[in-house]
Design an enzyme around this catalytic site. Sequence first.
Site, PDB file in Angstrom:
ATOM      1  N   THR A 117      38.929 -23.782  -1.760  1.00 43.73           N
ATOM      2  CA  THR A 117      39.079 -23.927  -3.210  1.00 43.73           C
ATOM      3  C   THR A 117      40.000 -22.869  -3.801  1.00 43.73           C
ATOM      4  O   THR A 117      40.087 -21.744  -3.285  1.00 43.73           O
ATOM      5  CB  THR A 117      37.686 -23.801  -3.879  1.00 43.73           C
ATOM      6  OG1 THR A 117      37.859 -23.679  -5.288  1.00 43.73           O
ATOM      7  CG2 THR A 117      36.926 -22.583  -3.402  1.00 43.73           C
ATOM      8  N   TYR A 141      30.593 -18.593  -5.433  1.00 37.83           N
ATOM      9  CA  TYR A 141      31.074 -19.822  -4.788  1.00 37.83           C
ATOM     10  C   TYR A 141      32.415 -19.547  -4.098  1.00 37.83           C
ATOM     11  O   TYR A 141      32.593 -19.824  -2.901  1.00 37.83           O
ATOM     12  CB  TYR A 141      31.208 -20.936  -5.828  1.00 37.83           C
ATOM     13  CG  TYR A 141      31.979 -22.114  -5.339  1.00 37.83           C
ATOM     14  CD1 TYR A 141      31.503 -22.894  -4.290  1.00 37.83           C
ATOM     15  CD2 TYR A 141      33.209 -22.454  -5.912  1.00 37.83           C
ATOM     16  CE1 TYR A 141      32.227 -23.975  -3.825  1.00 37.83           C
ATOM     17  CE2 TYR A 141      33.936 -23.533  -5.457  1.00 37.83           C
ATOM     18  CZ  TYR A 141      33.446 -24.294  -4.412  1.00 37.83           C
ATOM     19  OH  TYR A 141      34.170 -25.357  -3.945  1.00 37.83           O
TER      20      TYR A 141
HETATM   21  N1  UFG Z   1      33.847 -27.181 -18.975  1.00 38.82           N
HETATM   22  C1  UFG Z   1      33.415 -27.209 -20.280  1.00 38.82           C
HETATM   23  N2  UFG Z   1      32.221 -27.822 -20.546  1.00 38.82           N
HETATM   24  C2  UFG Z   1      31.454 -28.406 -19.574  1.00 38.82           C
HETATM   25  C3  UFG Z   1      31.915 -28.363 -18.239  1.00 38.82           C
HETATM   26  C4  UFG Z   1      33.131 -27.747 -17.972  1.00 38.82           C
HETATM   27  O1  UFG Z   1      34.059 -26.687 -21.182  1.00 38.82           O
HETATM   28  O2  UFG Z   1      30.377 -28.919 -19.887  1.00 38.82           O
HETATM   29  C5  UFG Z   1      35.122 -26.529 -18.681  1.00 38.82           C
HETATM   30  C6  UFG Z   1      34.950 -25.339 -17.750  1.00 38.82           C
HETATM   31  O3  UFG Z   1      34.681 -24.164 -18.460  1.00 38.82           O
HETATM   32  C7  UFG Z   1      36.322 -25.319 -17.054  1.00 38.82           C
HETATM   33  C8  UFG Z   1      36.750 -26.788 -17.040  1.00 38.82           C
HETATM   34  O4  UFG Z   1      35.950 -27.429 -18.022  1.00 38.82           O
HETATM   35  O5  UFG Z   1      37.229 -24.622 -17.828  1.00 38.82           O
HETATM   36  C9  UFG Z   1      36.502 -27.449 -15.715  1.00 38.82           C
HETATM   37  O6  UFG Z   1      35.152 -27.193 -15.341  1.00 38.82           O
HETATM   38  P1  UFG Z   1      34.444 -27.939 -14.134  1.00 38.82           P
HETATM   39  O7  UFG Z   1      33.034 -27.490 -14.102  1.00 38.82           O
HETATM   40  O8  UFG Z   1      34.743 -29.393 -14.191  1.00 38.82           O
HETATM   41  O9  UFG Z   1      35.227 -27.372 -12.882  1.00 38.82           O
HETATM   42  P2  UFG Z   1      35.399 -25.860 -12.422  1.00 38.82           P
HETATM   43  O10 UFG Z   1      36.798 -25.462 -12.777  1.00 38.82           O
HETATM   44  O11 UFG Z   1      34.328 -24.967 -12.873  1.00 38.82           O
HETATM   45  O12 UFG Z   1      35.123 -25.989 -10.879  1.00 38.82           O
HETATM   46  C10 UFG Z   1      35.750 -26.958 -10.113  1.00 38.82           C
HETATM   47  C11 UFG Z   1      34.927 -27.237  -8.873  1.00 38.82           C
HETATM   48  C12 UFG Z   1      34.907 -26.059  -7.983  1.00 38.82           C
HETATM   49  C13 UFG Z   1      36.287 -25.529  -7.780  1.00 38.82           C
HETATM   50  C14 UFG Z   1      36.945 -25.260  -9.082  1.00 38.82           C
HETATM   51  C15 UFG Z   1      38.317 -24.732  -8.998  1.00 38.82           C
HETATM   52  O13 UFG Z   1      33.609 -27.569  -9.230  1.00 38.82           O
HETATM   53  O14 UFG Z   1      34.370 -26.453  -6.774  1.00 38.82           O
HETATM   54  O15 UFG Z   1      37.003 -26.480  -9.787  1.00 38.82           O
HETATM   55  O16 UFG Z   1      38.763 -24.529 -10.312  1.00 38.82           O
HETATM   56  F1  UFG Z   1      36.251 -24.390  -7.090  1.00 38.82           F
END
Ligand code: UFG
Length: 327
Positions: A117, A141
């Site tokens: 990732t 993670y």
């Molecule tokens: N977000 C919100 N509200 C929510 C959920 C997410 O504002 O309810 C935002 C998060 O803060 C982030 C973006 O949307 O800025 C994307 O969030 P996700 O939870 O969809 O994804 P992440 O970026 O946290 O994580 C994902 C995968 C991980 C990976 C990562 C790399 O789940 O496995 O992308 O960026 F490592």
Amino acid sequence: MNHVIVTGGAGYIGSHACKALAQAGFVPVTFDNLVTGWEDAVKFGPFEKGDLLDRARLDEVFSAYEPVAVMHFAALSQVGESMKAPGKYWLNNVQGSLNLIEATVEAGVRNFVFSSTCATYGDHDNVTLDESVEQLPINAYGASKRAIEDMLRDFDAAYGLHSVIFRYFNVAGADPEAEVGEFHQPETHLIPLMLDAIDGKRDALTIFGTDYDTPDGTCIRDYVHVCDLVDAHVLGLKRLLDGHGSRVFNLGTGTGFSVREVIDQSRAVTNRAVPYNEGPRRAGDCTKLVSGSTRAEKELGWEPKRSKMDLMIADAWRWHQTGHYDK
Ligand code: UFG
């Protein structure tokens, strides 16, 4: 037979990978404990229920199938949860992967495709995120995935275990034929949460943080379509089977979208209002993660075909509307 052991094959990315493998003439053998996966997502090859922490069960499956390679997706993958319960991540992801890597080597298999990732990079201001950037994860993670990458390098040096490591950016979308799609329980990812909010299956989406140092104050991510992502895995597998050595590849498009931009595009694609409110930052979130590499295109001949935001949302929306998991 061209068996490939696919850990996490009952999950979101793993099930799409199984479909792509089957279409490419391989037989994907899903190894999954069904903690976050779904048995009815295993449609393209045999299913072997098992846990990576159970080494004897792994050995049994390796000797039953004599695979040509392993694709390792199984992992806990929620950034937020990893900050609250880091031990779960070190045990399941790191110890589980160590068992799998040892079982692979002992079974005489030398080809390994690993799902890593961009969270291993951490926050780098104004740095182009290519594969040479120092990995300084800011959440457990990402740290657990970096540790597995290190493990693979050591096992290559000691036993000649060749690996292709893919560092994913944000995976989105679904199989356009809607045979498989994204479903996590609980769901934490932006796009499926937003689609649920749009059709009233859950409350309004909360934007996690509006005070980031970005043009609109919300986090920026690089979204890649799950079908493009798994196509790269098949190319990576073929590269290994052709005798090439270990290599790391970013899988992203190089284009970033803020949370607000994703909301705007979802409104446009679905033609529905997106109920949302604004909340505080979520611990462990990087400000901006956008790939700065075209190595996968150049060296694997990877061509992302569906990784456009409107297409990713449209495919996710089609899957969402099948009501597949409305139980
Ligand atoms: N977000 C919100 N509200 C929510 C959920 C997410 O504002 O309810 C935002 C998060 O803060 C982030 C973006 O949307 O800025 C994307 O969030 P996700 O939870 O969809 O994804 P992440 O970026 O946290 O994580 C994902 C995968 C991980 C990976 C990562 C790399 O789940 O496995 O992308 O960026 F490592």
